[in-house]
Design a protein around this motif. Structure first.
Motif, PDB file in Angstrom:
ATOM      1  N   PHE A  81       0.990  -1.259   0.052  1.00  0.00           N
ATOM      2  CA  PHE A  81       0.042   0.151   0.089  1.00  0.00           C
ATOM      3  C   PHE A  81       0.921   1.361  -0.019  1.00  0.00           C
ATOM      4  O   PHE A  81       0.604   2.404  -0.548  1.00  0.00           O
ATOM      5  CB  PHE A  81      -1.125  -0.066   1.106  1.00  0.00           C
ATOM      6  N   ALA A  82       1.996   1.249   0.722  1.00  0.00           N
ATOM      7  CA  ALA A  82       2.767   2.355   0.581  1.00  0.00           C
ATOM      8  C   ALA A  82       3.228   2.651  -0.881  1.00  0.00           C
ATOM      9  O   ALA A  82       3.473   3.755  -1.497  1.00  0.00           O
ATOM     10  CB  ALA A  82       4.121   2.334   1.695  1.00  0.00           C
ATOM     11  N   VAL A  83       3.635   1.529  -1.631  1.00  0.00           N
ATOM     12  CA  VAL A  83       4.355   1.736  -2.938  1.00  0.00           C
ATOM     13  C   VAL A  83       3.034   2.161  -3.824  1.00  0.00           C
ATOM     14  O   VAL A  83       3.280   2.952  -4.908  1.00  0.00           O
ATOM     15  CB  VAL A  83       4.739   0.393  -3.191  1.00  0.00           C
ATOM     16  N   PHE A  84       1.909   1.538  -3.602  1.00  0.00           N
ATOM     17  CA  PHE A  84       0.937   1.869  -4.404  1.00  0.00           C
ATOM     18  C   PHE A  84       0.484   3.143  -4.236  1.00  0.00           C
ATOM     19  O   PHE A  84       0.339   4.002  -5.375  1.00  0.00           O
ATOM     20  CB  PHE A  84      -0.380   0.830  -3.974  1.00  0.00           C
ATOM     21  N   GLY A  85       0.518   3.734  -3.103  1.00  0.00           N
ATOM     22  CA  GLY A  85       0.020   5.144  -2.584  1.00  0.00           C
ATOM     23  C   GLY A  85       1.226   6.126  -3.281  1.00  0.00           C
ATOM     24  O   GLY A  85       0.755   7.143  -4.002  1.00  0.00           O
TER      25      GLY A  85
END
Length: 179
Positions: free
Chosen positions: A125-129
């Motif tokens: 989710f950090a990379v997607f964000g």
């Protein structure tokens, strides 16, 4: 000191905290309803985990055991898809609907891979964000990408994941970011 820093990165990078903020920023939503909805999603995830821990079904809120991850991922998938459907029904921006649906796809990837590895949802989710925000506000996306690297380090430092788990989380997010 190193462990305290890792805990801080891990807490701030928790998907239930990070993703509602990213999706709201990406959708450019204004008004109280989207903020309350994002807070409600985060509260439901935290509440679900807390109840599981308090009732003894889970060892801790990190959902580290395989049966814990399965329960959490099923819950997250249903919650995110329901939120996407509700956002669509309420006429919210397509970016919000898509962000919620793609978030559910990340969780489904984790669910599908759970027998092989423990895909890091924190990292995913950090990379997607970071990918989502880079397209809209490059400077903010770069800051979040650096933060995502810190989250990846933290998950390894805290021994919550292996290197393969962290890489798989990042790859799942990168694939969905460019869909």
């Amino acid at each position: 000191m190193k462990r305290a820093i890792a805990h801080t990165f891990s807490l701030l990078g928790h998907p239930a905290l990070l993703m509602p903020l990213v999706v709201l920023a990406a959708a450019g939503t204004n008004g109280l309803l989207p903020v309350v909805a994002a807070g409600a999603v985060a509260a439901l995830v935290v509440g679900f985990s807390a109840v599981r821990v308090r009732t003894g079904r889970w060892r801790d809120s990190d959902a580290s055991a395989q049966h814990e991850r399965k329960e959490l991922n099923l819950f997250l998938t249903v919650l995110l898809l329901a939120a996407a459907a509700l956002a669509y029904w309420l006429g919210q921006p397509v970016q919000l609907v898509a962000g919620l649906a793609l978030s559910a796809a990340i969780v489904l990837a984790a669910l599908a891979l759970r027998h092989r590895l423990k895909l890091s949802l924190h990292v995913a989710f950090a990379v997607f964000g970071a990918g989502v925000l880079t397209a809209l506000a490059p400077a903010l996306g770069i800051v979040l990408a650096i933060f995502a690297a810190g989250v990846a380090w933290a998950r390894l430092e805290l021994q919550r994941h292996t290197r393969d788990d962290v890489v798989a989380g990042a790859l799942a997010a990168l694939i969905l970011t460019f869909v």
